[in-house]
Every structure is written in C-alpha cells, then in structure tokens.
Design a protein around this motif. Structure first.
Motif, PDB file in Angstrom:
ATOM      1  N   GLU A 189       0.838  -1.197   0.000  1.00  0.00           N
ATOM      2  CA  GLU A 189       0.000   0.000   0.000  1.00  0.00           C
ATOM      3  C   GLU A 189       0.874   1.248   0.000  1.00  0.00           C
ATOM      4  OE1 GLU A 189      -3.180   0.067   2.790  1.00  0.00           O
ATOM      5  OE2 GLU A 189      -3.953  -1.904   2.153  1.00  0.00           O
ATOM      6  N   GLU A 190       0.591   2.142  -0.946  1.00  0.00           N
ATOM      7  CA  GLU A 190       1.352   3.377  -1.106  1.00  0.00           C
ATOM      8  C   GLU A 190       0.457   4.577  -0.795  1.00  0.00           C
ATOM      9  OE1 GLU A 190       4.313   1.757  -4.665  1.00  0.00           O
ATOM     10  OE2 GLU A 190       2.713   3.182  -5.148  1.00  0.00           O
ATOM     11  N   THR A 191       1.087   5.705  -0.455  1.00  0.00           N
ATOM     12  CA  THR A 191       0.354   6.936  -0.143  1.00  0.00           C
ATOM     13  C   THR A 191       0.531   7.934  -1.281  1.00  0.00           C
ATOM     14  OG1 THR A 191       0.710   6.584   2.221  1.00  0.00           O
ATOM     15  CG2 THR A 191       0.101   8.804   1.525  1.00  0.00           C
ATOM     16  N   TRP A 192      -0.534   8.661  -1.583  1.00  0.00           N
ATOM     17  CA  TRP A 192      -0.522   9.580  -2.724  1.00  0.00           C
ATOM     18  C   TRP A 192      -1.054  10.951  -2.330  1.00  0.00           C
ATOM     19  CZ3 TRP A 192       1.769  10.321  -7.023  1.00  0.00           C
ATOM     20  CH2 TRP A 192       1.250  11.205  -7.979  1.00  0.00           C
ATOM     21  N   ASP A 193      -0.484  11.998  -2.991  1.00  0.00           N
ATOM     22  CA  ASP A 193      -0.899  13.383  -2.769  1.00  0.00           C
ATOM     23  C   ASP A 193      -0.889  14.091  -4.121  1.00  0.00           C
ATOM     24  OD1 ASP A 193      -1.105  16.105  -2.231  1.00  0.00           O
ATOM     25  OD2 ASP A 193       0.095  16.002  -0.402  1.00  0.00           O
ATOM     26  N   THR A 194      -2.060  14.290  -4.723  1.00  0.00           N
ATOM     27  CA  THR A 194      -2.123  14.858  -6.074  1.00  0.00           C
ATOM     28  C   THR A 194      -1.637  16.297  -6.107  1.00  0.00           C
ATOM     29  OG1 THR A 194      -4.031  13.432  -6.540  1.00  0.00           O
ATOM     30  CG2 THR A 194      -3.616  15.228  -8.075  1.00  0.00           C
ATOM     31  N   ALA A 196       0.623  17.795  -4.266  1.00  0.00           N
ATOM     32  CA  ALA A 196       2.092  17.805  -4.236  1.00  0.00           C
ATOM     33  C   ALA A 196       2.662  17.413  -5.596  1.00  0.00           C
ATOM     34  CB  ALA A 196       2.595  16.855  -3.149  1.00  0.00           C
ATOM     35  N   TYR A 197       2.037  16.435  -6.225  1.00  0.00           N
ATOM     36  CA  TYR A 197       2.457  15.990  -7.561  1.00  0.00           C
ATOM     37  C   TYR A 197       2.319  17.122  -8.583  1.00  0.00           C
ATOM     38  CZ  TYR A 197       1.522  13.573 -12.056  1.00  0.00           C
ATOM     39  OH  TYR A 197       1.489  13.182 -13.368  1.00  0.00           O
ATOM     40  N   LEU A 198       1.182  17.800  -8.583  1.00  0.00           N
ATOM     41  CA  LEU A 198       0.954  18.879  -9.551  1.00  0.00           C
ATOM     42  C   LEU A 198       1.915  20.042  -9.349  1.00  0.00           C
ATOM     43  CD1 LEU A 198      -2.959  18.955  -9.625  1.00  0.00           C
ATOM     44  CD2 LEU A 198      -1.424  17.980 -11.337  1.00  0.00           C
ATOM     45  N   ARG A 199       2.292  20.296  -8.104  1.00  0.00           N
ATOM     46  CA  ARG A 199       3.274  21.363  -7.844  1.00  0.00           C
ATOM     47  C   ARG A 199       4.662  20.986  -8.354  1.00  0.00           C
ATOM     48  NH1 ARG A 199       0.708  21.405  -2.729  1.00  0.00           N
ATOM     49  NH2 ARG A 199       2.459  20.226  -1.838  1.00  0.00           N
ATOM     50  N   HIS A 200       5.005  19.700  -8.258  1.00  0.00           N
ATOM     51  CA  HIS A 200       6.384  19.269  -8.497  1.00  0.00           C
ATOM     52  C   HIS A 200       6.705  18.986  -9.966  1.00  0.00           C
ATOM     53  CE1 HIS A 200      10.256  17.576  -7.487  1.00  0.00           C
ATOM     54  NE2 HIS A 200       9.945  16.417  -8.059  1.00  0.00           N
ATOM     55  N   VAL A 201       5.784  18.377 -10.686  1.00  0.00           N
ATOM     56  CA  VAL A 201       6.103  17.855 -12.019  1.00  0.00           C
ATOM     57  C   VAL A 201       6.568  18.932 -13.006  1.00  0.00           C
ATOM     58  CG1 VAL A 201       5.121  16.700 -14.054  1.00  0.00           C
ATOM     59  CG2 VAL A 201       4.757  15.755 -11.780  1.00  0.00           C
ATOM     60  N   ARG A 225      -4.384   9.074 -12.018  1.00  0.00           N
ATOM     61  CA  ARG A 225      -4.497   9.554 -10.646  1.00  0.00           C
ATOM     62  C   ARG A 225      -5.172  10.906 -10.499  1.00  0.00           C
ATOM     63  NH1 ARG A 225       0.939   7.568  -7.484  1.00  0.00           N
ATOM     64  NH2 ARG A 225       0.692   5.380  -7.980  1.00  0.00           N
ATOM     65  N   MET A 226      -5.543  11.549 -11.603  1.00  0.00           N
ATOM     66  CA  MET A 226      -6.074  12.909 -11.514  1.00  0.00           C
ATOM     67  C   MET A 226      -7.558  12.967 -11.854  1.00  0.00           C
ATOM     68  SD  MET A 226      -2.890  14.917 -13.329  1.00  0.00           S
ATOM     69  CE  MET A 226      -2.346  13.498 -14.296  1.00  0.00           C
ATOM     70  N   THR A 227      -8.216  13.985 -11.320  1.00  0.00           N
ATOM     71  CA  THR A 227      -9.551  14.325 -11.779  1.00  0.00           C
ATOM     72  C   THR A 227      -9.408  15.031 -13.128  1.00  0.00           C
ATOM     73  OG1 THR A 227      -9.536  16.525 -10.766  1.00  0.00           O
ATOM     74  CG2 THR A 227     -10.307  14.669  -9.397  1.00  0.00           C
ATOM     75  N   PRO A 228     -10.489  15.185 -13.893  1.00  0.00           N
ATOM     76  CA  PRO A 228     -10.370  15.872 -15.179  1.00  0.00           C
ATOM     77  C   PRO A 228      -9.789  17.282 -15.068  1.00  0.00           C
ATOM     78  CG  PRO A 228     -12.434  14.690 -15.087  1.00  0.00           C
ATOM     79  CD  PRO A 228     -11.824  14.569 -13.726  1.00  0.00           C
ATOM     80  N   PRO A 401       0.558  -2.620  -6.521  1.00  0.00           N
ATOM     81  CA  PRO A 401       0.247  -1.895  -5.285  1.00  0.00           C
ATOM     82  C   PRO A 401      -1.186  -1.370  -5.242  1.00  0.00           C
ATOM     83  CG  PRO A 401       2.350  -1.172  -6.196  1.00  0.00           C
ATOM     84  CD  PRO A 401       1.687  -2.017  -7.245  1.00  0.00           C
ATOM     85  N   VAL A 402      -1.604  -1.037  -4.039  1.00  0.00           N
ATOM     86  CA  VAL A 402      -2.856  -0.319  -3.793  1.00  0.00           C
ATOM     87  C   VAL A 402      -2.486   1.085  -3.331  1.00  0.00           C
ATOM     88  CG1 VAL A 402      -4.879  -0.167  -2.279  1.00  0.00           C
ATOM     89  CG2 VAL A 402      -4.204  -2.381  -3.261  1.00  0.00           C
ATOM     90  N   ASN A 403      -3.233   2.078  -3.804  1.00  0.00           N
ATOM     91  CA  ASN A 403      -2.932   3.473  -3.503  1.00  0.00           C
ATOM     92  C   ASN A 403      -3.948   4.036  -2.507  1.00  0.00           C
ATOM     93  OD1 ASN A 403      -0.889   5.236  -4.237  1.00  0.00           O
ATOM     94  ND2 ASN A 403      -2.151   6.359  -5.669  1.00  0.00           N
ATOM     95  N   ARG A 404      -3.466   4.795  -1.529  1.00  0.00           N
ATOM     96  CA  ARG A 404      -4.356   5.481  -0.588  1.00  0.00           C
ATOM     97  C   ARG A 404      -3.939   6.942  -0.442  1.00  0.00           C
ATOM     98  NH1 ARG A 404      -7.622   2.118   2.476  1.00  0.00           N
ATOM     99  NH2 ARG A 404      -7.081  -0.109   2.460  1.00  0.00           N
ATOM    100  N   LEU A 405      -4.903   7.807  -0.199  1.00  0.00           N
ATOM    101  CA  LEU A 405      -4.604   9.182   0.172  1.00  0.00           C
ATOM    102  C   LEU A 405      -4.125   9.223   1.625  1.00  0.00           C
ATOM    103  CD1 LEU A 405      -7.680  10.963  -1.449  1.00  0.00           C
ATOM    104  CD2 LEU A 405      -5.411  10.535  -2.453  1.00  0.00           C
TER     105      LEU A 405
END
Length: 413
Positions: A189-194, A196-201, A225-228, A401-405
């Motif tokens: 199980e992994e943790t995700w933060d959209t 943070a991702y959008l700021r970094h990429v 992983r993103m909303t539209p 893996p399974v992803n969780r916020l």
C-alpha cells in the motif's frame, strides 16, 4: 493444418508470465502471450479449462473464424481475462501461419512501412539529479525518446520510479508487482498526494529540458491519478516543455473526462493500456479526444483485434503507442513489433528490456539499434520458448500496489 494441442505454460523468471503454446498435427508451433499482471492464474485457468479443449481439431489457418468463435461463442464478452486469453490464441495462430508461409509476421500484415519502430525508455529518479543521471544512461543505451517519472517530495514511493539509482548497474529492477516481505501475499500500500504531484512535475520537466534541450521527445505517465480538472491543469502547465504525450491522466473508463482535458490543453494525450476492446475507444476516436492508442496486443484480443483497432484509429488521425513494459512477455512484445513495422499510423513503442532470466526462457530475435526496434526477419514472431528453462522458474504470487490518500481513502493506482 489441424491443431493437435494447446498447452498453457506459467513461468516466473523474475516476474510471472502466461504463455499459450499451440502445436499443429504437422509439427508447427505457435506462441501467444496471456499475461495479466497480478491476475495471471485467472487467465491460465480460462485458457486451460475453457479455451484449450475447444481448439483441438480446429484448422489453425482460420484465424478470424477462431477469434469470432471464442469472442461471440462465449456469450460473456470482453473483460481483461477473456481478451487476454483470446489474444494468446490469436497471436499463436498468426505465429503458425507466418511460419507456414516462411515469412516474418509483418509481411503477412502488409509488409514494412518503416525501417524500425521508434522506442521510448523509462527514465526515473527519486529526485531530479538522479533522474537526470537516468536520462543520460538511457541515451547512452541508445534510446531516442524518454519517459520521465520522478519521486515527489513528501511521498515515500511513487509509481514509475525504479528501486535503484541509474548508476547502480541494475537495469531490470522496475517491476511494480511485488509481495509483502516476510508476510502473507498482499498488495503493497502506497500513499498519494495529487496537489504535491501537480506542484512538483512542471519543475521536473523544466530541469530536463534545460539539461537536454528541446529536441528530445519526452513522455509522462499520470497513471489515472487525476480528476479531469487536475489533468487539464497539468497538461496546460506542461505545454512549455513540449511533451510527446501525457499518458493516462484520468481513469480510462470515464470517456467524458477527456473532453474537459482536451478543452484546456494542447498537450497530446495517450490512453488505453487498461482497455481491452475497440469499444473502449469509439467515443475517444470519433471525437478526436486522444492522440495515441495505448492498448497492448496481449490485453486487447491479439493481432487480429489490434490491427482492426489501429486501422480505425488511422481514420481519425490517431497513432499507435502500444503498452510495452516487462509484464508484456517477449512473445507479446514481438507481436507488437510486427504491427509497429506494418501499420501506417505508428507513433511510438514503449520498450523495457527484459531480465536475463526472462530472455533465457524466451529466445528473442528482435534488434534495437539507433533508437529503433525491428522484429527480425525470422519466420513467425521470431520468439522461441525454452520449456526446460521455463520449468526452472515456478509461479510466485505477486500483486500490483494499492494506492491510498493520506487520510486512508483508496485512490486510483
């Protein structure tokens, strides 16, 4: 040319593969890839228990009829398990037909449309300096197009980032399907933060462009992983860096999401690695909401179905970009390379090198030179299966893996 036997081979030379081996009464052998990452035994059972008994005695030359028999005759259509099983049969029959003709498969598909298929490799790093080293290593290996994935500050692990650094000498280590160490076989199980991702990429692509210039084709995978609106924001923020494509920005089953993304960004869009039928694409193609088809021969009903899908895509100016990580076996990869060479609307081919153990089991003949893949001129697919070697690598349970916020909510992986 009657089918005498159809054997399902499950082997795990570093990761699990499912292969169908079809033999005709006159001694010709055809191979088909039926690997479904994390659900391999479901397809193996479908083949062994339900499909193989239907093949014995059929004419191996009647590929279209066999495809329709397995698709329409089962009543329960589509789905990844069914379509991977049909793909294995279909690909094996094309392998046999091309061997009988004494030709490489691409010649039966209309002949070569190009010298070779442009391939992209997977560069990654836990941080930007490590990523830049990985890009350099891939360029040194001959790649002329690069997918860029990087770690995100504050997150322990991120999809697409290899476990070891580019300079470590290990080039076969990116395999997301794995087991829980020392415990029961459960998905990691992994943790995700959209956010943070959008700021970094965007800063990552700025650094890559600054280091390697404007000419190198760069790709990126959002992995559903993103909303539209988040995907539209990312696509717009990446426009200055001229991506070859932004892949799987939103979950693929939401066709309407692509309309919103398309309205807000000119970054080219690729989608479809989790699709398994031409019916998944009809809206996306007719409304020109995507630029690249990402399906794999292995998961989309085989060579027959993939050729029809790409011919339909060509009508709308959409090109191919077939899924090609190491969970596509060398058999499935070879089938894609023959299509890459033959179809007019080829775009690019994903290419991850298989481990030495995998290439001990599957003897390949394709070449990779100056960034281009060629399937070879060997009759058929150009891949042989070493059954003795396959037997030395038994199946090992493994899951993606399974992803969780951060609050524990299950999220798309």
């Amino acid at each position: 040319m009657r089918i005498e036997s159809a054997e399902t081979v499950v082997t795990s030379p570093g990761r699990n593969f499912v292969t169908l081996r079809v033999v005709t009464a006159d001694g010709l052998t055809g191979l088909g890839d039926a690997t479904l990452n994390g659900r391999e035994l479901a397809v193996a059972s479908y083949l062994r228990d339900h499909v193989a008994p239907l093949l014995t005695g059929r004419d191996a030359r009647n590929i279209e009829d066999t495809w329709q028999y397995l698709y329409r005759g089962a009543y329960w259509r589509r789905g990844p398990v069914t379509m991977a099983a049909i793909a294995a049969v279909d690909t094996a029959l094309w392998d046999i037909k091309a061997k009988a003709a004494g030709m490489p498969l691409y010649q039966l598909l209309g002949g070569a449309s190009r010298r070779g298929a442009l391939a992209y490799g997977h560069a990654s790093g836990r941080d930007v300096p490590e990523l830049l080293d990985s890009v350099r290593a891939h360029l040194a290996d001959g790649y002329r197009a690069i997918r860029v994935q990087t770690g995100i500050p504050g997150l322990d692990s991120v999809y697409g980032v290899a476990a070891s650094a580019a300079g470590s000498g290990e080039r076969y280590d990116y395999e997301p399907a794995r087991r829980t160490a020392g415990g029961p076989v459960l998905p990691v199980e992994e943790t995700w933060d959209t956010r943070a991702y959008l700021r970094h990429v965007p800063s990552v692509f700025e650094a890559v462009r600054e280091e390697f210039g404007p000419e190198l084709p760069l790709l990126h995978d959002g992995h559903h992983r993103m909303t539209p609106i988040q995907a539209a924001k990312l696509g717009k923020s990446l426009e200055p860096y001229d991506l070859f494509w932004l892949e799987d920005a939103t979950p693929g089953e939401d066709q309407a999401a692509l309309r919103l993304i398309r309205q807000h960004t000119t970054t080219p869009l690729a989608i479809g690695e989790v699709f398994n039928s031409v019916h998944d694409y009809t809206t996306l193609l007719a409304e020109r909401l995507i630029d690249y088809v990402r399906s794999a021969v292995t998961h989309t009903g085989g060579v027959t179905a993939m050729k029809k899908l790409l011919d339909l895509a060509a009508v709308y100016g959409v090109r191919s970009g077939m899924h090609g990580p190491t969970d596509i076996s060398p058999v499935g990869m070879a089938a894609q390379l023959h299509l890459d060479l033959a179809v007019h609307n080829f775009g690019i081919q994903e290419y991850m090198r298989h481990s030495p153990e995998s290439l001990e089991v599957f003897r390949t003949s394709w070449t990779f030179d100056e960034g281009l893949l060629h399937p070879s001129d060997a009759p058929g697919l150009g891949v042989d299966l070493d059954l003795d070697a396959a037997g030395r690598f038994p199946y090992e349970p493994a899951y993606l893996p399974v992803n969780r916020l951060a609050d524990g909510t299950v999220h798309d992986w």
